[in-house]
Write a protein that holds these residues in place. Structure first.
Motif, short mmCIF file in Angstrom:
data_model
loop_
_atom_site.label_atom_id
_atom_site.label_comp_id
_atom_site.label_asym_id
_atom_site.label_seq_id
_atom_site.Cartn_x
_atom_site.Cartn_y
_atom_site.Cartn_z
N LYS A 1 0.80 -1.23 0.00
CA LYS A 1 0.00 0.00 0.00
C LYS A 1 0.84 1.28 0.00
CE LYS A 1 -3.92 -0.88 0.35
NZ LYS A 1 -4.68 -1.23 -0.85
N VAL A 2 0.40 2.21 -0.83
CA VAL A 2 0.95 3.56 -0.79
C VAL A 2 -0.24 4.51 -0.75
CG1 VAL A 2 3.11 3.09 -2.00
CG2 VAL A 2 1.07 3.68 -3.30
N ASP A 3 0.05 5.76 -0.43
CA ASP A 3 -1.01 6.75 -0.35
C ASP A 3 -1.37 7.22 -1.76
OD1 ASP A 3 -2.63 8.91 0.01
OD2 ASP A 3 -1.42 9.83 1.59
N ILE A 4 -2.46 6.66 -2.27
CA ILE A 4 -2.84 6.88 -3.66
C ILE A 4 -3.10 8.36 -3.94
CG2 ILE A 4 -4.57 6.33 -5.43
CD1 ILE A 4 -3.19 3.87 -4.75
N VAL A 5 -3.72 9.04 -2.98
CA VAL A 5 -4.07 10.44 -3.21
C VAL A 5 -2.80 11.28 -3.34
CG1 VAL A 5 -5.22 12.42 -2.20
CG2 VAL A 5 -6.32 10.20 -2.16
N ALA A 6 -1.80 10.99 -2.50
CA ALA A 6 -0.54 11.72 -2.61
C ALA A 6 0.17 11.38 -3.92
CB ALA A 6 0.36 11.38 -1.42
N VAL A 7 0.10 10.11 -4.31
CA VAL A 7 0.72 9.71 -5.57
C VAL A 7 0.09 10.48 -6.73
CG1 VAL A 7 0.88 7.82 -7.23
CG2 VAL A 7 1.47 7.42 -4.85
N LYS A 8 -1.23 10.63 -6.67
CA LYS A 8 -1.87 11.35 -7.77
C LYS A 8 -1.47 12.82 -7.76
CE LYS A 8 -5.91 12.26 -10.44
NZ LYS A 8 -7.27 11.94 -10.84
N GLU A 9 -1.25 13.38 -6.59
CA GLU A 9 -0.78 14.77 -6.57
C GLU A 9 0.56 14.89 -7.29
OE1 GLU A 9 -1.88 17.81 -3.27
OE2 GLU A 9 -1.38 15.91 -2.29
N LEU A 10 1.42 13.91 -7.05
CA LEU A 10 2.73 13.94 -7.71
C LEU A 10 2.58 13.80 -9.22
CD1 LEU A 10 5.90 12.17 -6.45
CD2 LEU A 10 5.37 12.13 -8.86
N THR A 11 1.78 12.81 -9.66
CA THR A 11 1.67 12.57 -11.10
C THR A 11 0.94 13.72 -11.79
OG1 THR A 11 -0.29 11.23 -10.63
CG2 THR A 11 1.77 10.07 -10.97
N MET A 12 -0.06 14.30 -11.12
CA MET A 12 -0.75 15.44 -11.73
C MET A 12 0.19 16.62 -11.83
SD MET A 12 -3.65 14.59 -12.80
CE MET A 12 -4.19 16.21 -13.34
N GLY A 13 1.08 16.76 -10.84
CA GLY A 13 2.10 17.80 -10.90
C GLY A 13 2.96 17.64 -12.14
N LEU A 14 3.30 16.40 -12.46
CA LEU A 14 4.15 16.15 -13.63
C LEU A 14 3.43 16.52 -14.92
CD1 LEU A 14 5.80 12.70 -12.81
CD2 LEU A 14 6.87 14.94 -12.75
N VAL A 15 2.17 16.09 -15.09
CA VAL A 15 1.49 16.36 -16.37
C VAL A 15 1.06 17.81 -16.49
CG1 VAL A 15 0.67 14.13 -17.13
CG2 VAL A 15 -0.69 15.43 -15.51
N SER A 16 0.91 18.51 -15.34
CA SER A 16 0.47 19.91 -15.45
C SER A 16 1.66 20.87 -15.45
CB SER A 16 -0.47 20.25 -14.31
OG SER A 16 0.23 20.16 -13.09
N PHE A 17 2.87 20.32 -15.42
CA PHE A 17 4.11 21.12 -15.37
C PHE A 17 4.18 22.01 -14.13
CE2 PHE A 17 3.31 20.31 -19.91
CZ PHE A 17 4.42 19.51 -20.16
N HIS A 18 3.52 21.58 -13.05
CA HIS A 18 3.70 22.23 -11.75
C HIS A 18 4.18 21.15 -10.78
CE1 HIS A 18 1.65 25.92 -12.92
NE2 HIS A 18 0.71 25.17 -13.47
N PRO A 19 5.38 20.61 -11.00
CA PRO A 19 5.77 19.43 -10.23
C PRO A 19 5.83 19.69 -8.73
CG PRO A 19 7.62 20.29 -11.51
CD PRO A 19 6.42 21.05 -11.94
N THR A 20 5.34 18.73 -7.97
CA THR A 20 5.42 18.81 -6.51
C THR A 20 5.83 17.45 -5.98
OG1 THR A 20 3.09 18.20 -6.39
CG2 THR A 20 3.62 20.54 -6.10
N ILE A 21 6.35 17.47 -4.78
CA ILE A 21 6.68 16.22 -4.10
C ILE A 21 5.85 16.19 -2.83
CG2 ILE A 21 8.49 14.97 -2.88
CD1 ILE A 21 8.91 14.86 -5.83
N PRO A 22 4.70 15.52 -2.87
CA PRO A 22 3.90 15.44 -1.65
C PRO A 22 4.57 14.50 -0.64
CG PRO A 22 2.89 14.18 -3.42
CD PRO A 22 4.11 14.77 -3.99
N GLY A 23 4.33 14.77 0.62
CA GLY A 23 4.90 13.91 1.64
C GLY A 23 4.12 12.61 1.72
N GLY A 24 4.70 11.64 2.39
CA GLY A 24 3.97 10.43 2.70
C GLY A 24 3.89 9.39 1.59
N VAL A 25 4.65 9.59 0.49
CA VAL A 25 4.67 8.56 -0.55
C VAL A 25 5.85 7.64 -0.27
CG1 VAL A 25 4.69 8.11 -3.00
CG2 VAL A 25 3.71 10.22 -2.16
#
Lengths: 129, 358
Positions: free
Chosen positions: B238-262
């Protein structure tokens, strides 16, 4: 290039398909939606288990509860976090604190694209507004 | 290369690729490197490499149509021709390409030649490679489309539809308490099973083992490792899916972020996928684009109807017999050699000569 027109057309179509998420998102940042806690949950401060565990493992917990209740009639769960005893029930226990299903469970689930079929049978809490 | 060496080498490389992000994120916390820099670099390499390959293929001349013997070529109206297997026009080619790309038709034709009961050749039914190849590719496609849930917001309807189809069994990964949610997606299991088959095929068949190289084992191991880490993440660790999606959405929207807890597991998965993207254009995997440009499939067999000039034909300097005779006619006539065209000026000259004599 030989047959350049056809090859470039194919390439452009292929790239457009592969780059679909970039076009679809078009630079809009999509942060995770905020989850609202009810007054009751705020008062309790803590979930049944540690928040990090709940985030990733709440479906496992629910699954364990379901089997233990339905198969073993084992209806009480002692939290490892607080030591409190909870009645194992999705409808009664979880939804009592998280009675704002649409602003809590559903926000995450819509964002993550999950659609638990539990509510086909279990009754979702009535929400005002 | 010896197959043991090939397998050990490929396995060691994949193990190393798992360890790099494990140490990098786990020990050194290089989340920006593994979560943003490497994925972007990988995607850029993938697209640049793919485009360069396709353009490179486009610039390579294919001087002759390569008729495949699978169907009768069109010749005369009363000889029955096979319009799909040996097409004379674009319509047939399009159909042939659709069969090839979507159904792997040329793989379906596979037979196995064997000696049976003494020196008698038999052609055996051999569809396993086709079947598992098809399963592998479609499972992979379903998995890629399902992953769009991490790269789109709101999630398009077809992703949801496919998830429901893929998870229609509504069972968990194991019939054990605590392992029945989230619901099982069949495609992940099919992918691993197909990778397993494709590996065993290389291992167990002596002929295929002989021609297999690290370039064949490595992609299988890499894709296997990607599938395995994905399954671990979804069902077991298990990983935190919601945080993972924040990271991947950051990549496709060109606003990259590194959420905690992944967790590290996610970074291992992401790094392996990045390596696949890096490796893709330089390996046999680039048949993703190549299949569309295979000359035996995408050219109409119209060699008899249309003149195809070899584009690399060197413009040879020719000196035809006519030109040759033109140049040496006087001397040829003088030497008494036969000429094709009687020399006119010669005749005038001889008249003049006779005139002088008179």
């Amino acid at each position: 290039m030989y047959d350049g027109g056809k090859i470039i057309t194919g390439l452009v179509i292929g790239l457009a398909l592969l780059l679909f998420p970039f076009f679809y998102t078009a630079g809009k940042a999509a942060r995770a939606p905020e989850r609202e806690l009810t007054a009751k949950a705020k008062e309790a401060e803590k979930c049944i288990e540690a928040t990090a565990f709940m985030k990733t493992g709440h479906m496992k917990l629910l699954d364990e509860w379901r089997d233990e209740v339905v198969r073993d009639a084992d209806r009480y769960y002692t939290s490892n976090l607080t030591g409190e005893v909870h009645y194992k029930s999705i409808q009664v226990t979880c939804m009592e604190c998280h009675s704002n299903k649409t602003k809590f469970c559903d926000r995450c689930h819509t964002y993550a694209g999950v659609d638990p079929f539990c509510w086909d049978c279990h009754i979702a809490p009535k929400e005002s507004e | 290369m010896n197959f043991v060496v090939s397998i050990v080498f490929s396995g060691a490389v994949v193990t190393l690729l798992v360890l790099i992000p494990w140490v990098g994120v786990g020990a050194f916390d290089l989340r920006v490197l593994f979560g943003i820099v490497i994925p972007y670099a990988a995607v850029i390499t993938f697209f640049a490499g793919l485009v360069a390959k396709v353009i490179g293929w486009g610039r390579s001349p294919v001087p002759f149509r390569i008729p495949t013997t699978a169907g009768q070529q069109w010749s005369l109206p009363w000889i029955k021709a096979n319009r799909v297997d040996n097409p004379k026009g674009n319509g047939g080619v399009v159909l042939r390409m659709i069969f090839e790309v979507l159904l792997f038709r040329s793989l379906f034709r596979n037979t196995r030649m064997e000696f049976r009961n003494g020196p008698r050749i038999t052609y055996e039914f051999e569809k396993w490679l086709w079947l598992f190849g098809l399963l592998f590719h479609y499972a992979f496609l379903v998995i890629i489309i399902r992953h769009l849930r991490f790269f789109t917001e709101p999630i398009p309807f077809f992703v949801k539809l496919l998830e429901n189809l893929d998870g229609f069994m509504q069972i968990g990964i194991a019939p054990l308490t605590g392992y029945q949610l989230p619901g099982l997606f069949l495609s992940g299991m099919v992918l691993l099973a197909a990778v397993g088959f494709l590996f065993l095929r290389r291992l167990l068949s002596a002929q295929i083992r002989h021609i297999s190289l690290p370039g064949d084992y490595f992609p299988l191991f890499l894709i296997g490792a990607i599938g395995f880490t994905g399954i671990l993440m979804r069902y077991l660790l298990k990983v935190d899916i919601v945080a993972v999606k924040e990271l991947t959405m950051g990549l496709v929207s060109f606003h990259p972020t590194i959420p905690g807890g992944v967790g590290v597991l996610f970074y291992i998965h992401l790094f392996l996928v990045s390596v696949l993207f890096f490796y893709f254009p330089f390996s046999k995997l680039v048949h993703l684009g190549g299949v569309f440009l295979s000359p035996t499939r995408n050219l109409a067999n119209n060699s008899r109807a249309v003149r195809h000039v070899n584009p690399w034909s060197y413009p040879v300097k020719t000196h035809t017999y006519d030109e040759y005779e033109e140049e040496f006619r006087d001397k040829m006539v003088e030497a008494g050699l036969p000429v094709e065209k009687a020399p006119e000026p010669e005749e005038e000259a001889s008249e003049e000569e006779t005139g002088e004599k008179e």
